[in-house]
Write a protein that holds these residues in place. Structure first.
Motif, PDB file in Angstrom:
ATOM      1  N   ASN A   1       0.827  -1.210   0.000  1.00  0.00           N
ATOM      2  CA  ASN A   1       0.000   0.000   0.000  1.00  0.00           C
ATOM      3  C   ASN A   1       0.862   1.260   0.000  1.00  0.00           C
ATOM      4  O   ASN A   1       1.953   1.283   0.590  1.00  0.00           O
ATOM      5  N   ARG A   2       0.357   2.300  -0.630  1.00  0.00           N
ATOM      6  CA  ARG A   2       1.079   3.567  -0.688  1.00  0.00           C
ATOM      7  C   ARG A   2       0.097   4.728  -0.533  1.00  0.00           C
ATOM      8  O   ARG A   2      -1.122   4.556  -0.677  1.00  0.00           O
ATOM      9  N   VAL A   3       0.664   5.904  -0.286  1.00  0.00           N
ATOM     10  CA  VAL A   3      -0.127   7.135  -0.175  1.00  0.00           C
ATOM     11  C   VAL A   3       0.535   8.181  -1.056  1.00  0.00           C
ATOM     12  O   VAL A   3       1.764   8.322  -1.057  1.00  0.00           O
ATOM     13  N   PHE A   4      -0.283   8.940  -1.797  1.00  0.00           N
ATOM     14  CA  PHE A   4       0.225   9.917  -2.743  1.00  0.00           C
ATOM     15  C   PHE A   4      -0.298  11.321  -2.417  1.00  0.00           C
ATOM     16  O   PHE A   4      -1.467  11.482  -2.061  1.00  0.00           O
ATOM     17  N   ILE A   5       0.573  12.308  -2.557  1.00  0.00           N
ATOM     18  CA  ILE A   5       0.198  13.707  -2.345  1.00  0.00           C
ATOM     19  C   ILE A   5      -0.630  14.202  -3.527  1.00  0.00           C
ATOM     20  O   ILE A   5      -0.232  14.028  -4.679  1.00  0.00           O
ATOM     21  N   VAL A   6      -1.766  14.833  -3.242  1.00  0.00           N
ATOM     22  CA  VAL A   6      -2.539  15.471  -4.322  1.00  0.00           C
ATOM     23  C   VAL A   6      -2.676  16.977  -4.112  1.00  0.00           C
ATOM     24  O   VAL A   6      -2.914  17.716  -5.058  1.00  0.00           O
ATOM     25  N   HIS A   7      -2.548  17.438  -2.877  1.00  0.00           N
ATOM     26  CA  HIS A   7      -2.452  18.869  -2.590  1.00  0.00           C
ATOM     27  C   HIS A   7      -1.829  19.018  -1.208  1.00  0.00           C
ATOM     28  O   HIS A   7      -1.632  18.034  -0.496  1.00  0.00           O
ATOM     29  N   ARG A   8      -1.470  20.231  -0.842  1.00  0.00           N
ATOM     30  CA  ARG A   8      -0.758  20.439   0.421  1.00  0.00           C
ATOM     31  C   ARG A   8      -1.393  21.563   1.233  1.00  0.00           C
ATOM     32  O   ARG A   8      -2.054  22.439   0.696  1.00  0.00           O
ATOM     33  N   LEU A   9      -1.143  21.491   2.527  1.00  0.00           N
ATOM     34  CA  LEU A   9      -1.401  22.616   3.424  1.00  0.00           C
ATOM     35  C   LEU A   9      -0.066  23.056   4.009  1.00  0.00           C
ATOM     36  O   LEU A   9       0.786  22.217   4.296  1.00  0.00           O
ATOM     37  N   ASP A  10       0.112  24.359   4.187  1.00  0.00           N
ATOM     38  CA  ASP A  10       1.318  24.852   4.846  1.00  0.00           C
ATOM     39  C   ASP A  10       1.449  24.212   6.227  1.00  0.00           C
ATOM     40  O   ASP A  10       0.447  23.834   6.855  1.00  0.00           O
ATOM     41  N   GLN A  11       2.663  24.122   6.723  1.00  0.00           N
ATOM     42  CA  GLN A  11       2.905  23.497   8.021  1.00  0.00           C
ATOM     43  C   GLN A  11       2.039  24.095   9.121  1.00  0.00           C
ATOM     44  O   GLN A  11       1.489  23.373   9.955  1.00  0.00           O
ATOM     45  N   ASP A  12       1.905  25.415   9.141  1.00  0.00           N
ATOM     46  CA  ASP A  12       1.169  26.067  10.222  1.00  0.00           C
ATOM     47  C   ASP A  12      -0.301  26.284   9.916  1.00  0.00           C
ATOM     48  O   ASP A  12      -1.000  26.976  10.659  1.00  0.00           O
ATOM     49  N   THR A  13      -0.784  25.714   8.808  1.00  0.00           N
ATOM     50  CA  THR A  13      -2.211  25.747   8.482  1.00  0.00           C
ATOM     51  C   THR A  13      -2.837  24.430   8.911  1.00  0.00           C
ATOM     52  O   THR A  13      -2.307  23.355   8.630  1.00  0.00           O
ATOM     53  N   SER A  14      -3.971  24.499   9.570  1.00  0.00           N
ATOM     54  CA  SER A  14      -4.677  23.293  10.001  1.00  0.00           C
ATOM     55  C   SER A  14      -5.868  23.036   9.077  1.00  0.00           C
ATOM     56  O   SER A  14      -6.220  23.857   8.244  1.00  0.00           O
ATOM     57  N   GLY A  15      -6.483  21.854   9.250  1.00  0.00           N
ATOM     58  CA  GLY A  15      -7.736  21.594   8.565  1.00  0.00           C
ATOM     59  C   GLY A  15      -7.733  20.397   7.638  1.00  0.00           C
ATOM     60  O   GLY A  15      -6.887  19.510   7.717  1.00  0.00           O
ATOM     61  N   VAL A  16      -8.724  20.381   6.727  1.00  0.00           N
ATOM     62  CA  VAL A  16      -9.021  19.218   5.893  1.00  0.00           C
ATOM     63  C   VAL A  16      -8.083  19.142   4.694  1.00  0.00           C
ATOM     64  O   VAL A  16      -7.888  20.135   3.984  1.00  0.00           O
ATOM     65  N   MET A  17      -7.536  17.962   4.466  1.00  0.00           N
ATOM     66  CA  MET A  17      -6.764  17.723   3.247  1.00  0.00           C
ATOM     67  C   MET A  17      -6.937  16.267   2.809  1.00  0.00           C
ATOM     68  O   MET A  17      -7.366  15.408   3.597  1.00  0.00           O
ATOM     69  N   MET A  18      -6.596  16.011   1.552  1.00  0.00           N
ATOM     70  CA  MET A  18      -6.872  14.717   0.946  1.00  0.00           C
ATOM     71  C   MET A  18      -5.591  14.110   0.369  1.00  0.00           C
ATOM     72  O   MET A  18      -4.747  14.821  -0.171  1.00  0.00           O
ATOM     73  N   PHE A  19      -5.492  12.769   0.467  1.00  0.00           N
ATOM     74  CA  PHE A  19      -4.410  12.000  -0.142  1.00  0.00           C
ATOM     75  C   PHE A  19      -5.021  10.905  -1.007  1.00  0.00           C
ATOM     76  O   PHE A  19      -6.113  10.414  -0.727  1.00  0.00           O
ATOM     77  N   ALA A  20      -4.300  10.514  -2.054  1.00  0.00           N
ATOM     78  CA  ALA A  20      -4.711   9.376  -2.885  1.00  0.00           C
ATOM     79  C   ALA A  20      -4.011   8.116  -2.398  1.00  0.00           C
ATOM     80  O   ALA A  20      -2.914   8.169  -1.846  1.00  0.00           O
ATOM     81  N   LYS A  21      -4.654   6.967  -2.639  1.00  0.00           N
ATOM     82  CA  LYS A  21      -4.078   5.684  -2.219  1.00  0.00           C
ATOM     83  C   LYS A  21      -3.627   4.829  -3.386  1.00  0.00           C
ATOM     84  O   LYS A  21      -3.126   3.713  -3.174  1.00  0.00           O
ATOM     85  N   ASN A  22      -3.800   5.329  -4.607  1.00  0.00           N
ATOM     86  CA  ASN A  22      -3.298   4.598  -5.773  1.00  0.00           C
ATOM     87  C   ASN A  22      -2.972   5.588  -6.882  1.00  0.00           C
ATOM     88  O   ASN A  22      -3.402   6.748  -6.855  1.00  0.00           O
ATOM     89  N   GLU A  23      -2.195   5.119  -7.862  1.00  0.00           N
ATOM     90  CA  GLU A  23      -1.717   5.980  -8.950  1.00  0.00           C
ATOM     91  C   GLU A  23      -2.867   6.518  -9.799  1.00  0.00           C
ATOM     92  O   GLU A  23      -2.840   7.665 -10.246  1.00  0.00           O
ATOM     93  N   GLN A  24      -3.885   5.702 -10.024  1.00  0.00           N
ATOM     94  CA  GLN A  24      -4.990   6.127 -10.879  1.00  0.00           C
ATOM     95  C   GLN A  24      -5.744   7.306 -10.263  1.00  0.00           C
ATOM     96  O   GLN A  24      -6.030   8.301 -10.947  1.00  0.00           O
ATOM     97  N   ALA A  25      -6.059   7.201  -8.984  1.00  0.00           N
ATOM     98  CA  ALA A  25      -6.757   8.302  -8.313  1.00  0.00           C
ATOM     99  C   ALA A  25      -5.882   9.553  -8.282  1.00  0.00           C
ATOM    100  O   ALA A  25      -6.365  10.676  -8.490  1.00  0.00           O
ATOM    101  N   LYS A  26      -4.587   9.349  -8.024  1.00  0.00           N
ATOM    102  CA  LYS A  26      -3.659  10.482  -7.999  1.00  0.00           C
ATOM    103  C   LYS A  26      -3.630  11.194  -9.345  1.00  0.00           C
ATOM    104  O   LYS A  26      -3.720  12.432  -9.412  1.00  0.00           O
ATOM    105  N   ARG A  27      -3.519  10.436 -10.441  1.00  0.00           N
ATOM    106  CA  ARG A  27      -3.445  11.043 -11.775  1.00  0.00           C
ATOM    107  C   ARG A  27      -4.720  11.809 -12.109  1.00  0.00           C
ATOM    108  O   ARG A  27      -4.667  12.917 -12.642  1.00  0.00           O
ATOM    109  N   LYS A  28      -5.861  11.224 -11.817  1.00  0.00           N
ATOM    110  CA  LYS A  28      -7.136  11.884 -12.107  1.00  0.00           C
ATOM    111  C   LYS A  28      -7.237  13.224 -11.385  1.00  0.00           C
ATOM    112  O   LYS A  28      -7.626  14.245 -11.963  1.00  0.00           O
ATOM    113  N   LEU A  29      -6.878  13.223 -10.106  1.00  0.00           N
ATOM    114  CA  LEU A  29      -6.982  14.446  -9.304  1.00  0.00           C
ATOM    115  C   LEU A  29      -5.958  15.482  -9.752  1.00  0.00           C
ATOM    116  O   LEU A  29      -6.253  16.674  -9.828  1.00  0.00           O
ATOM    117  N   HIS A  30      -4.740  15.032 -10.044  1.00  0.00           N
ATOM    118  CA  HIS A  30      -3.704  15.958 -10.511  1.00  0.00           C
ATOM    119  C   HIS A  30      -4.062  16.579 -11.853  1.00  0.00           C
ATOM    120  O   HIS A  30      -3.917  17.783 -12.055  1.00  0.00           O
TER     121      HIS A  30
END
Length: 296
Positions: free
Chosen positions: A128-157
């Protein structure tokens, strides 16, 4: 304060302005300074909705400080600084606390959202792996999303604007914002020192558009709801500076205060179409209490 017992969870309400270490020393009179610092470092202390390890963290009346037994802290803190809001075969949506990096940098390799989630999915299956699709700054809190496969990552990117329907933030800014709502547009550029700024020339840089609405304000601070039409680097921070009301704690973009010991920026809402199922999903994270306390 009630007497503290090491094998129980305890919750305390802050009555007057102070910092975290003296507050804890009063809550745990039988423990020495080094012992209390160790409790902080182990992630046994939370302030309102986040684990806090900084002993000089400023406390304000009305906040809740909780102390967990070490065994409970280890069990609940398997993921430190973030909690999972949603997970399926394609995605993980998390609520990230301020102070936690999204990905590793030169100084910190392990205590990041990405590293912790990689370890989390590895425990389920070594491939299993996790892929970055967007980021929050270190000092920013809140909701963010990661992809768990290459296909989902590519679609979102490849089609981020198509899939993401709403990104709303809460920004605690300096000063009294008099106009109740507005829109800021500019063309963003980056200096050699990685500081973003708005170019005065049309089409000179990346177009950025930010909408804001005042939720609460006083003479010193304002709490804004901010919606992004574009997702440029440091967009909100630059546009708040352009508005003349920099984000609290954001020295890089003109802030003069750091009343809450963190950046006054919180990713409140993320609404998107699931890249596989086509379902519209919406996740929200309430504003940290200190945002409301400072701006009331």
């Amino acid at each position: 304060m009630q007497r503290h017992r090491a094998n129980q969870s305890h919750h305390y309400t802050v009555k007057q302005p102070t910092t975290l270490l003296p507050f804890l020393l009063e809550a745990m009179p039988n423990r020495g300074r080094n012992s209390v610092k160790s409790i902080l470092e182990r992630g046994q202390v939370s302030v309102d909705d986040h684990i806090e390890t900084y002993y000089k963290y400023e406390l304000h009346p009305g906040q809740t400080v909780s102390i967990l037994p070490n065994k409970v802290a280890r069990r609940e803190g398997a993921l430190i600084g973030l909690s999972i809001l949603f997970e399926d075969d394609d995605l993980i949506v998390v609520n990230k606390e301020a102070g936690l990096l999204t990905i590793a940098n030169k100084r910190e390799k392990r205590r990041t959202a990405h590293y912790q989630l990689m370890n989390y999915v590895w425990k389920q299956h070594p491939r299993n792996r996790v892929f970055i699709v967007h980021r929050l700054d270190q000092d920013t809190s809140g909701v963010m999303m990661f992809a768990k496969n290459e296909q989902a990552k590519r679609k979102l990117h490849d089609s981020w604007q198509k899939f993401v329907k709403e990104r709303a933030y809460l920004a605690l800014v300096e000063g009294k914002v008099k106009k109740q709502s507005g829109t800021i547009t500019s063309w963003l550029k980056e200096t050699k020192t990685h500081r973003m700024y708005s170019s005065p020339t049309k089409d000179d840089g990346q177009f950025a558009k930010t909408h804001y609405k005042v939720l609460q304000t006083n003479d010193n601070f304002s709490l804004l709801e901010v919606h992004l039409d574009t997702g440029r680097k440091n967009q909100i921070r630059v546009h708040m500076h352009d508005l003349g009301h920099p984000v609290v704690g954001d020295k890089k973009y003109g802030a003069k205060t750091n009343a809450i010991r963190r950046l006054g920026l919180h990713a409140h809402t993320l609404s998107f179409i699931h890249p596989t199922t086509g379902e519209l999903l919406t996740f929200k994270s309430p504003a940290p209490k200190v945002f409301w306390l400072q701006s009331k």
